[in-house]
Design an enzyme around this catalytic site. Structure first.
Site, short mmCIF file in Angstrom:
data_model
loop_
_atom_site.label_atom_id
_atom_site.label_comp_id
_atom_site.label_asym_id
_atom_site.label_seq_id
_atom_site.Cartn_x
_atom_site.Cartn_y
_atom_site.Cartn_z
N ARG A 41 -135.25 62.59 -71.82
CA ARG A 41 -135.13 61.13 -71.88
C ARG A 41 -136.44 60.32 -72.41
O ARG A 41 -136.46 59.49 -72.84
CB ARG A 41 -134.67 60.49 -71.10
CG ARG A 41 -135.52 60.67 -69.83
CD ARG A 41 -134.96 60.01 -68.41
NE ARG A 41 -135.74 60.21 -67.15
CZ ARG A 41 -135.38 60.23 -65.94
NH1 ARG A 41 -134.17 59.52 -65.63
NH2 ARG A 41 -136.16 60.43 -64.92
N GLY A 145 -135.15 64.37 -46.41
CA GLY A 145 -135.45 63.33 -47.55
C GLY A 145 -134.75 63.67 -48.91
O GLY A 145 -135.17 62.76 -49.62
N TYR A 149 -130.01 65.02 -53.61
CA TYR A 149 -130.82 65.93 -54.25
C TYR A 149 -130.05 67.43 -53.98
O TYR A 149 -129.84 68.22 -54.60
CB TYR A 149 -132.53 65.75 -54.38
CG TYR A 149 -133.01 66.89 -55.02
CD1 TYR A 149 -133.25 66.80 -56.61
CD2 TYR A 149 -133.69 67.97 -54.67
CE1 TYR A 149 -133.89 67.40 -57.37
CE2 TYR A 149 -134.40 68.66 -55.09
CZ TYR A 149 -134.49 68.49 -56.79
OH TYR A 149 -135.40 69.57 -57.31
#
Ligand SMILES: NC(=O)c1ccc[n+]([C@@H]2O[C@H](COP(=O)([O-])OP(=O)(O)OC[C@H]3O[C@@H](n4cnc5c(N)ncnc54)[C@H](O)[C@@H]3O)[C@@H](O)[C@H]2O)c1
Length: 247
Positions: A41, A145, A149
Site C-alpha cells: 500500500r 496486547g 493479531y
C-alpha cells in the site's frame, strides 16, 4: 547469475515488500534470479530491486486480483508467493474497538486469502509453486496486547496447512515462517510507546540468543522454503532466537 532453483517459472510475488522484512525478502529473491512483483500500500516500491511494484491494499480483493493477474500476464504464473504484509497496534483486548479488529483482520488474514485466491489457479495449471506465509510466533503461543493479531496469525498458520493439503496433488507447497521480535519499522513504531518498549526489552532478555532478529534472518528462512527441493509442506518455522520452542 543463475536462475531460481525451482522449476515452475520466475515470478515471485511479495506483499508488503517495501519495508522491513518484506524488503529483505524482495532482495533475497531478486538475488536468486526471480522477477519480483511487489504488492504494497506504500507507493515507494520504485526504489526496490523488483521487476514491478503495484500500489495495493491487500485487504482489497479486486485490486489484489488485478495486480496478481497483471504480473501473471507479464511474467507467467507465480513460482513463489510470499504473503508478508502485516500490521499491528499493541493494546489490551478490552480496549480494542471493533473498527480496529476489522482493520487487523483485513490486513493480516483476509489479505492472505485474497492474494492466495488470485494466485492459486494459475499455479495449479502450471503444475505447482510455493506459498510462503509470514505469520508470527504470536499465532503459535499468543501475545499480550496482540489478541486479534494473534488470532489472525494463528488463522494464517491453519490456512497455510489447509492449502498445503489441498495443493499437494497439484504440486503446490505451502509453509509458514514465524518471526519473533525483528528490527523493522513496525517494531520501531511499537517501541515508541514506553509500556510496549518495556515488554520488548523483556522479550529480548527472555530470548536465548539475546537479540532481535534482522529482516535478513527472516528472509533467509523464506528463501529456504521458496527454493528447497520440494518435499517440505505444511510446516511452520520460527525465526525467534529461541524465544519460542513450539513443538
Ligand atoms: N517485526 C516483527 O517483530 C515481527 C514479528 C512477527 C511477525 N512479523 C510479521 O512480519 C511481516 C512484516 O512485518 P514488518 O515488521 O516488516 O512490518 P513493517 O511495518 O516494517 O513493513 C510492513 C510492510 O507491509 C506493508 N503493508 C502493511 N499493510 C499493508 C496492506 N494492507 N496492504 C499492502 N501492504 C501493506 C507496509 O507498507 C510495509 O511496506 C508482517 O506480517 C508482520 O506481522 C513481524
Amino acid at each position: 547469475m543463475n536462475g531460481p532453483r525451482q522449476p515452475y517459472g520466475r515470478l515471485a510475488i511479495v506483499t508488503g515488500g517495501v519495508k522491513g522484512i518484506g524488503a529483505a525478502i524482495v532482495a533475497r529473491l531478486a538475488d536468486s534470479g526471480f522477477a519480483v512483483a511487489v504488492l504494497d500500500r506504500d507507493p515507494a516500491g520504485e526504489d526496490l530491486p523488483c521487476a514491478r511494484a503495484y500500489r495495493v491494499d491487500v485487504a482489497d480483493h479486486d485490486r489484489v486480483a488485478e495486480a496478481v493477474h497483471a504480473a501473471t500476464a507479464e511474467f507467467g504464473p507465480p513460482a513463489v508467493v510470499v504473503n508478508n504484509a502485516g500490521w499491528d497496534r499493541v493494546q489490551p483486548f478490552v480496549e480494542n474497538e471493533p473498527e480496529l479488529w476489522q482493520t487487523l483482520i483485513g490486513v493480516n488474514l483476509v489479505g492472505v486469502l485474497n492474494v492466495t485466491h488470485a494466485a492459486l489457479p494459475s499455479m495449479r495449471e502450471a503444475g505447482g509453486g510455493r506459498f510462503v506465509n509470514v505469520a508470527s510466533d504470536a499465532g503459535r503461543v499468543g501475545s499480550s496486547g496482540e489478541a486479534v493479531y494473534s488470532a489472525c496469525k494463528g488463522g494464517v498458520i491453519a490456512f497455510t496447512k489447509a492449502i498445503a493439503r489441498e495443493g499437494a496433488r497439484h504440486g503446490v507447497l505451502a509453509n509458514c515462517v514465524c518471526p519473533g521480535p525483528t528490527a523493522t519499522p513496525l517494531l520501531e513504531s511499537m517501541r515508541s510507546d514506553p509500556a510496549t518498549d518495556k515488554i520488548m526489552e523483556a522479550m529480548v532478555r527472555a530470548t536465548p540468543l539475546r537479540k532481535l532478529a534482522t529482516p535478513q534472518d527472516v528472509a533467509a528462512a523464506v528463501g529456504f522454503f521458496a527454493e528447497e527441493p520440494g518435499h517440505v509442506t505444511g510446516q511452520v518455522l520460527s525465526v525467534s532466537g529461541g524465544l519460542t520452542m513450539s513443538g
